[in-house]
Design an enzyme around this catalytic site. Structure first.
Site, mmCIF file in Angstrom:
data_model
loop_
_atom_site.group_PDB
_atom_site.id
_atom_site.type_symbol
_atom_site.label_atom_id
_atom_site.label_comp_id
_atom_site.label_asym_id
_atom_site.label_seq_id
_atom_site.Cartn_x
_atom_site.Cartn_y
_atom_site.Cartn_z
ATOM 1 N N ASP A 150 0.836 -1.211 0.000
ATOM 2 C CA ASP A 150 0.000 0.000 0.000
ATOM 3 C C ASP A 150 0.870 1.262 0.000
ATOM 4 O O ASP A 150 0.359 2.375 -0.057
ATOM 5 C CB ASP A 150 -1.007 -0.011 1.162
ATOM 6 C CG ASP A 150 -0.343 -0.062 2.528
ATOM 7 O OD1 ASP A 150 0.904 -0.145 2.599
ATOM 8 O OD2 ASP A 150 -1.085 -0.017 3.536
ATOM 9 N N SER A 151 2.215 1.067 0.007
ATOM 10 C CA SER A 151 3.121 2.195 -0.229
ATOM 11 C C SER A 151 2.832 2.822 -1.591
ATOM 12 O O SER A 151 3.272 3.937 -1.866
ATOM 13 C CB SER A 151 4.580 1.725 -0.170
ATOM 14 O OG SER A 151 4.761 0.587 -0.988
ATOM 15 N N ASP A 209 -0.847 -6.285 0.282
ATOM 16 C CA ASP A 209 -1.268 -5.600 1.509
ATOM 17 C C ASP A 209 -2.778 -5.500 1.604
ATOM 18 O O ASP A 209 -3.443 -5.136 0.622
ATOM 19 C CB ASP A 209 -0.721 -4.162 1.499
ATOM 20 C CG ASP A 209 0.597 -4.038 2.229
ATOM 21 O OD1 ASP A 209 0.877 -4.879 3.106
ATOM 22 O OD2 ASP A 209 1.343 -3.095 1.917
ATOM 23 N N LYS A 245 -0.903 -9.443 3.685
ATOM 24 C CA LYS A 245 -0.171 -8.846 4.818
ATOM 25 C C LYS A 245 -1.092 -7.904 5.595
ATOM 26 O O LYS A 245 -1.798 -7.085 4.987
ATOM 27 C CB LYS A 245 1.071 -8.101 4.292
ATOM 28 C CG LYS A 245 1.849 -7.346 5.373
ATOM 29 C CD LYS A 245 3.279 -7.047 4.953
ATOM 30 C CE LYS A 245 3.429 -5.862 4.032
ATOM 31 N NZ LYS A 245 3.038 -4.568 4.610
ATOM 32 N N GLU A 264 -1.170 -5.249 9.032
ATOM 33 C CA GLU A 264 -0.341 -4.495 9.980
ATOM 34 C C GLU A 264 -0.938 -4.549 11.375
ATOM 35 O O GLU A 264 -2.099 -4.170 11.573
ATOM 36 C CB GLU A 264 -0.250 -3.021 9.545
ATOM 37 C CG GLU A 264 0.522 -2.829 8.263
ATOM 38 C CD GLU A 264 0.707 -1.349 7.909
ATOM 39 O OE1 GLU A 264 0.415 -0.478 8.759
ATOM 40 O OE2 GLU A 264 1.129 -1.085 6.784
ATOM 41 N N GLU A 275 9.413 -3.818 10.507
ATOM 42 C CA GLU A 275 9.846 -2.535 9.920
ATOM 43 C C GLU A 275 10.429 -1.616 10.985
ATOM 44 O O GLU A 275 9.797 -1.367 12.017
ATOM 45 C CB GLU A 275 8.642 -1.864 9.228
ATOM 46 C CG GLU A 275 8.995 -0.512 8.627
ATOM 47 C CD GLU A 275 7.962 0.004 7.641
ATOM 48 O OE1 GLU A 275 6.979 -0.708 7.334
ATOM 49 O OE2 GLU A 275 8.139 1.148 7.174
HETATM 50 O O1 KIV Z 1 3.604 -1.110 1.605
HETATM 51 C C1 KIV Z 1 4.809 -1.352 1.622
HETATM 52 O O2 KIV Z 1 5.552 -1.085 0.672
HETATM 53 C C2 KIV Z 1 5.385 -1.957 2.810
HETATM 54 C C3 KIV Z 1 6.874 -1.892 2.921
HETATM 55 C C4 KIV Z 1 7.266 -0.720 3.729
HETATM 56 C C5 KIV Z 1 7.461 -3.117 3.427
HETATM 57 O O3 KIV Z 1 4.699 -2.463 3.653
#
Ligand code: KIV
Length: 273
Positions: free
Chosen positions: A51-52, A90, A118, A120, A187
């Site tokens: 989600d970056s 994500d 993934k 968080e 992280e």
């Molecule tokens: O969304 C993302 O790119 C991440 C990285 C910071 C590992 O979770």
């Protein structure tokens, strides 16, 4: 992609075996088919549709505005370009606020081609993790600096410096492993904490800003190509691999794989004590 260059697919079993024999796992983010092809063909083990993308593609100042529709769109693109890497996707902000919602959101990403999702957070995600895993959806837990909680954390800073917070993190990582998490992404934590968690867990720990002791490393693709948007402060743990490449962007991905597998990256200058 010619059939000659087809790679054998990386699976969770592959990653477990890599941890067992001490081979470092390599991971990078990708958000489209072309970069997914270049990254996977360079030998990167795991592609994260992160989600970056909200920050590096969409120009937001956090990952919070990213939607499920965004994630599914980019997931589909990455799937089409991928050459054998394990694809992690994500779950975006507020797409797993309840166990039922986690199931629906994760199922959407798996249908789009993700191999693992993934989430968080810490021990509060144990039940969702268990539910997903029992229903055939592998889970990567993401702890340490969790960007979706940036408003609670108060800034993009190192987590777990305080001994009691560090202990809590180790305990919560074990809870998530016991709930069925197959990977932990850690992280921005001090090297000692990364080492302690990587040794305490049976599942692979993939670090970003956690030093060399993790079982693998991940970076945002734009950061390791030196093209972080000017609105984002480049973190200390980032290294630009493009200058040392002999083959442009594809060569930078290969250099990253070589540096991580060879234990050369990350160095002390990319880590927090
Ligand atoms: O969304 C993302 O790119 C991440 C990285 C910071 C590992 O979770």
């Amino acid at each position: 992609m010619s059939s000659q260059s087809k790679r054998k697919a990386v699976t969770l079993t592959t990653l477990m075996a890599m941890k067992a024999r001490g081979e470092k796992i390599t991971a990078l983010t990708a958000y489209d088919a072309l970069f997914a092809e270049l990254i996977s063909t360079a030998g990167v083990d795991v592609i994260l549709v992160g989600d970056s993308l909200g920050m590096v593609l969409q120009g937001h100042d956090s990952t919070l505005p990213v939607t499920m529709a965004d994630m599914v769109y980019h997931m589909n693109n990455v799937r089409r370009g991928n050459n054998g890497a394990l694809i992690m996707a994500d779950l975006p902000f507020m797409s797993y606020a309840s166990e039922q919602q986690s199931l629906q959101s994760a199922a959407e990403l798996m249908r789009a081609g993700a191999h693992i999702v993934k989430l968080e957070g810490g021990a509060w995600l144990a039940e969702s993790t268990r539910m997903l895993v029992e229903r055939g959806i592998p889970v990567c837990a993401h702890m340490g600096l969790t960007p979706q909680s940036i408003n609670r954390i108060g800034g993009y800073r190192v987590q777990g410096r305080d001994p009691s917070q560090a202990k809590e993190m180790i305990d919560e990582a074990k809870v998530l492993q016991d709930a069925g998490a197959a990977i932990l992404l850690l992280e921005c934590v001090p090297v000692d904490l990364t080492n302690a968690i990587s040794q305490a867990l049976e599942v692979p720990v993939i670090g970003i800003g956690g030093g060399p002791g993790a079982d693998g490393q991940i970076m945002v693709m734009h950061d390791m190509l030196g093209i972080t948007p000017s609105s984002i402060r480049v973190p200390k743990f980032v290294k630009n691999f493009l200058p040392e490449s002999k083959n442009g962007i594809a060569g930078a991905f290969e250099a990253y794989v070589e540096a991580v597998k060879g234990g050369v990256f990350p160095g002390p200058e990319h880590s927090f004590t």
